[in-house]
Design an enzyme around this catalytic site. Sequence first.
Site, mmCIF file in Angstrom:
data_model
loop_
_atom_site.group_PDB
_atom_site.id
_atom_site.type_symbol
_atom_site.label_atom_id
_atom_site.label_comp_id
_atom_site.label_asym_id
_atom_site.label_seq_id
_atom_site.Cartn_x
_atom_site.Cartn_y
_atom_site.Cartn_z
ATOM 1 N N GLU A 261 -11.092 -10.178 -6.068
ATOM 2 C CA GLU A 261 -9.436 -9.808 -5.940
ATOM 3 C C GLU A 261 -9.490 -12.088 -5.521
ATOM 4 O O GLU A 261 -8.851 -11.884 -5.830
ATOM 5 C CB GLU A 261 -10.514 -9.506 -4.801
ATOM 6 C CG GLU A 261 -10.325 -7.659 -4.858
ATOM 7 C CD GLU A 261 -10.001 -6.927 -3.494
ATOM 8 O OE1 GLU A 261 -9.060 -6.403 -4.002
ATOM 9 O OE2 GLU A 261 -11.080 -6.516 -3.011
ATOM 10 N N HIS B 32 0.644 -1.105 0.035
ATOM 11 C CA HIS B 32 -0.082 0.292 0.027
ATOM 12 C C HIS B 32 0.715 1.495 0.029
ATOM 13 O O HIS B 32 0.476 2.313 -0.548
ATOM 14 C CB HIS B 32 -1.613 -0.360 1.090
ATOM 15 C CG HIS B 32 -1.817 -1.352 0.771
ATOM 16 N ND1 HIS B 32 -3.222 -0.577 0.136
ATOM 17 C CD2 HIS B 32 -2.187 -1.942 0.941
ATOM 18 C CE1 HIS B 32 -4.399 -1.599 -0.169
ATOM 19 N NE2 HIS B 32 -3.555 -2.790 0.927
ATOM 20 N N CYS C 276 -8.972 -2.718 -11.521
ATOM 21 C CA CYS C 276 -8.553 -1.657 -10.153
ATOM 22 C C CYS C 276 -7.505 -1.354 -9.949
ATOM 23 O O CYS C 276 -6.649 -0.785 -9.172
ATOM 24 C CB CYS C 276 -9.868 -0.573 -9.596
ATOM 25 S SG CYS C 276 -10.035 -1.986 -8.632
ATOM 26 N N ARG D 102 -16.052 2.113 -2.142
ATOM 27 C CA ARG D 102 -16.026 1.200 -1.807
ATOM 28 C C ARG D 102 -16.776 0.752 -1.001
ATOM 29 O O ARG D 102 -15.705 1.898 0.562
ATOM 30 C CB ARG D 102 -14.619 0.538 -2.442
ATOM 31 C CG ARG D 102 -14.098 -0.915 -1.987
ATOM 32 C CD ARG D 102 -12.511 -1.400 -2.722
ATOM 33 N NE ARG D 102 -11.646 -1.073 -1.888
ATOM 34 C CZ ARG D 102 -9.783 -1.042 -1.669
ATOM 35 N NH1 ARG D 102 -10.183 -1.655 -2.561
ATOM 36 N NH2 ARG D 102 -9.306 -0.317 -0.594
ATOM 37 N N ARG E 59 1.499 -10.261 -1.541
ATOM 38 C CA ARG E 59 1.634 -8.697 -2.429
ATOM 39 C C ARG E 59 2.412 -8.326 -1.771
ATOM 40 O O ARG E 59 3.227 -7.461 -2.512
ATOM 41 C CB ARG E 59 0.233 -8.082 -2.424
ATOM 42 C CG ARG E 59 0.219 -7.159 -1.083
ATOM 43 C CD ARG E 59 -1.643 -7.317 -1.469
ATOM 44 N NE ARG E 59 -1.518 -5.595 -2.133
ATOM 45 C CZ ARG E 59 -2.679 -5.186 -2.108
ATOM 46 N NH1 ARG E 59 -4.287 -5.937 -1.800
ATOM 47 N NH2 ARG E 59 -3.314 -3.951 -2.534
ATOM 48 N N ASN F 290 -4.458 -6.601 -7.637
ATOM 49 C CA ASN F 290 -3.207 -7.114 -6.106
ATOM 50 C C ASN F 290 -3.505 -8.171 -5.951
ATOM 51 O O ASN F 290 -2.373 -8.540 -5.601
ATOM 52 C CB ASN F 290 -3.058 -5.770 -5.953
ATOM 53 C CG ASN F 290 -2.901 -3.980 -6.245
ATOM 54 O OD1 ASN F 290 -2.803 -4.135 -7.576
ATOM 55 N ND2 ASN F 290 -3.944 -3.232 -5.867
ATOM 56 N N ASP F 291 -5.062 -8.300 -5.058
ATOM 57 C CA ASP F 291 -5.420 -9.639 -4.897
ATOM 58 C C ASP F 291 -5.419 -10.659 -5.098
ATOM 59 O O ASP F 291 -5.676 -11.557 -4.488
ATOM 60 C CB ASP F 291 -6.327 -9.114 -3.693
ATOM 61 C CG ASP F 291 -6.231 -7.839 -2.435
ATOM 62 O OD1 ASP F 291 -5.093 -8.309 -1.689
ATOM 63 O OD2 ASP F 291 -7.152 -6.643 -1.879
ATOM 64 N N ARG G 285 -10.469 4.087 -2.279
ATOM 65 C CA ARG G 285 -10.525 3.433 -1.190
ATOM 66 C C ARG G 285 -10.690 4.199 0.263
ATOM 67 O O ARG G 285 -10.228 4.666 1.142
ATOM 68 C CB ARG G 285 -9.677 3.499 -1.240
ATOM 69 C CG ARG G 285 -8.292 2.055 -2.270
ATOM 70 C CD ARG G 285 -6.961 1.683 -1.669
ATOM 71 N NE ARG G 285 -6.678 1.038 -2.384
ATOM 72 C CZ ARG G 285 -6.254 0.585 -4.261
ATOM 73 N NH1 ARG G 285 -5.462 2.443 -4.454
ATOM 74 N NH2 ARG G 285 -6.192 0.633 -4.327
HETATM 75 C C1 PEP Z 1 -6.683 -4.768 -5.712
HETATM 76 O O1 PEP Z 1 -6.602 -5.599 -4.927
HETATM 77 O O2 PEP Z 1 -6.074 -5.038 -6.715
HETATM 78 C C2 PEP Z 1 -6.999 -3.698 -5.315
HETATM 79 C C3 PEP Z 1 -7.305 -2.258 -5.396
HETATM 80 O O3 PEP Z 1 -7.737 -3.073 -3.774
HETATM 81 P P1 PEP Z 1 -6.450 -3.153 -2.733
HETATM 82 O O4 PEP Z 1 -4.999 -2.557 -3.668
HETATM 83 O O5 PEP Z 1 -7.175 -1.375 -2.497
HETATM 84 O O6 PEP Z 1 -6.344 -3.873 -1.736
HETATM 85 MG MG MG Z 2 -7.549 -5.334 -2.592
#
Ligand code: PEP
Ligand code: MG
Length: 873
Positions: free
Chosen positions: A740, A509, A810, A652, A774, A763-764, A616
């Site tokens: 995800e 993050h 996203c 979200r 990650r 990402n997830d 977010r």
């Molecule tokens: C993701 O997981 O791709 C996502 C956009 O959510 P975050 O990065 O906030 O977990």
């Molecule tokens: Mg995520």
Amino acid sequence: MVGLVVVGHSRALATAAVALAAEMVHDRPVPIEVAAGLDDTTFGTDATAIMDAITSADRGDGVVVLMDLGSALLSTELALELLEDGVREKVTLSAAPLVEGLVAAAVSAAAGATRQEVAAEAANALAGKQAQLGAEVTLAAGTPSDPPIAVSDGTASFVLRNAHGLHARPAARLVAEARRFDASVELRNATTRSAWVPAGSLSRVATLGALEGHVVEVRASGRQAHEATDAVLALAGRAFGEDSHDLPAPAGDVLAAGILPGQPASARDRPAPLPPPPQHWVGSSKAGGSDNSSGSSTIGASSHTAKATSTTAEATSPKPADIPSTVMNGQAASPGIAIGPVWHLQGGTPQIPDTPPQDAATEQHRLNDALASVRADIEAVKSVTTQEIGPAEAEIFDAHLLLLDDADILDEAHRRIRDGETAPRAWATATERTAAAFQALDDPYLQARAADVHAVGDQVLRALLGITAAPLNREGILVAPELTPAEAAALDPATVTGVLLAYGSPTSHGAILARTRGTPAVVGLGPAVLEVPDGAFVVFDGGTGEVVIEPGADRRAAFRERAAAQEQRRKHAFDRSEGPAVSRDGVTVSVGANVGSVADAAAAAAYGADMAGLVRTEFLFLDRDAAPDADEQEATYRAIAAALGGRRITLRTLDVGGDKPLRYLPGPAEENPFLGVRGLRHSLAHPDLLAIQLQAMVRVARDHPVDIMFPMVSTVDEVIAARRVLGQVPETLRVGIMIEVPAAALKAAAFAPYVDFVSIGTNDLTQYTLAAERGNPALASLADGLDPGVLRLIDTVCRAARGHFEVAVCGELAADPAAVEILTGLGVHELSMAPPAIPAVKELVRGLDLKEAAARAATALTLPSAAAVRAPH
Ligand code: PEP
Ligand code: MG
């Protein structure tokens, strides 16, 4: 790790033996339990106590039990009968002599040996003594034989410089070091012409009878043969962690290669901490590592050849002119070129206020509390380092921990407190004096340790003064171990022109937030970056991961040129970013922004976002002591909506848990938070919180285009439950989910009746599909969203969506230039990303033909790897 149990008649004897063994493995604690004596002073053995000790020593890899006399064995056998079958099978009773056996067993267990190997090590524990006394040595079954391996990688040698020879402690360090590598390492005492023995066996190493001045040969085979040999030589160069700075440097050994006493041979190797004065653990250089074209040397996690850095920068940083030019390679985390001086997140000695002292006992308590809290902080950083980089690198923090216990500093601070000073004043004076004493020494390495004293001194001072957050916005390039989402969120891109992190990964993050702010960033540089002094001049490319400390004139010019070319491209894209992204064949792809604050929303508008594809909302909930109420949430969501000037915003619901815990709603400790109660699971576990959030969102939706999106969905039932909490919604409000979790992707069609859209959180989705956390830099190349496995899941979602719901992406993949064609080719017509990436992605889309993109995507699905997908076509 294999556990050990000491069964004996005397608790004092057993406890002392354990203390001795623990001393050999102090940086890799082994579970050792004592079942000895009936109480502290009464001799005897107790089967129940033995049974309990075995149970608690077993961490899954079994237990080796060492016993002293007669009935100890009988009681242990009885204890075994009392144990359940599953546990009993994993217990080995060792006939080894208690003290020698325990030490040998502890060392091999610490090095990760199996139960059988640990038992064999214990059984051989007398071999060294026997060899030295001329007795015949018989080795236990399971002991590696010699000469056991075919050697293909040459031999090296070192001259043993330890005054007492290769005695237990240095031998233990050698064994632990040798076992860290995927290699078979062997040693031989060339002076006595001993046989080759495996370096991973303490008992066998003891048979070398290596004394000061003896030449010891090292040979290795296997995948990491070179690394293992280098590491052993480096350790020998540091006299196996024993203080050796006053030893003469023998010719022809590792010192001849330019490694000074107390210095590591490579970025992976750092000296073990020592009793005071602790060894200096920063700075090294090795002949042959310089980059002649530029006068620089190279370092980095993968570099094995050279390293040239200076000390942790605080008050006594060397002047930039003293800093050697150095290249580091990390992971590209946020594109752009940064040029300027670095500063450290925790830099600067805090001002001590002129307050009168309280009574001495209270001031003493203040100091003790501050020391304890800093100790906990350093331990935490050390543990992250251990996990993310490796235990050898984590040892650097041991030197700082030792300073917290430094008798000189503490004695003086205590005396000053007794004499009526405040704890901060007493501590500051004591550390300053110690730092000055180091500074005054002739030895440059000890001199440079003053910086360590300042670093730790200031950390304690900040704790004493209750300064929790270091100032975050100084001009220049920020260097830090890692950034929490809160810290990254507080960065001001106008002053912080770049971010260099020792740890983290591009999808952590902290990195996401740096991208969001358009702040160039490189992560995963390793602890060496923390040693670059404050004020050092640095250039780096956040798009490639290349970092140069104190670049020469040529390099500076090259970076400036690169920056100018990038700037030209950026400006061209920016000038056109307000317009839609329409492909050559006429398909419009919405390109939006991921937003984590009101300021981000303003940036989104400025960068030409078509919408906010992901807000977010957790930024509103983190780092505070209570959740925001509906009014506060509504006001913030409205501010975001207003900043986007009528463009759609996708709110979200709270995505906490995992790496984003809520202070005021602590859940039970989870073994694996990423697989725990996070995202929608967390919201459904706290329906009141969810209801308030949805209420605030719906209020905004009455007069603004709003989508509501639920994160981390695994099942249809979760969506039904969330929609139940949401209730009736205005016509204009769209409801969607994030995909995800691989299971959700695979059954995407099942969500159709309940959603208007899905947004794929790559990402997830990538971390769960590839089982690659990650934020773990060691797995960053594995966790690639262009892995065909991930792409197939995205394809499945797109196919299920046709005619039923919209598909967006996203995750960070949406802004990856290599991914845009494939994602749009699979049928994703909405991409959401960090605002600064929007203009370039729009430009990319404008150059695409989506029919060609579809063909390219279809091919990508059939490829074997992310690398193949990324390969130029
Ligand atoms: C993701 O997981 O791709 C996502 C956009 O959510 P975050 O990065 O906030 O977990
Ligand atoms: Mg995520």
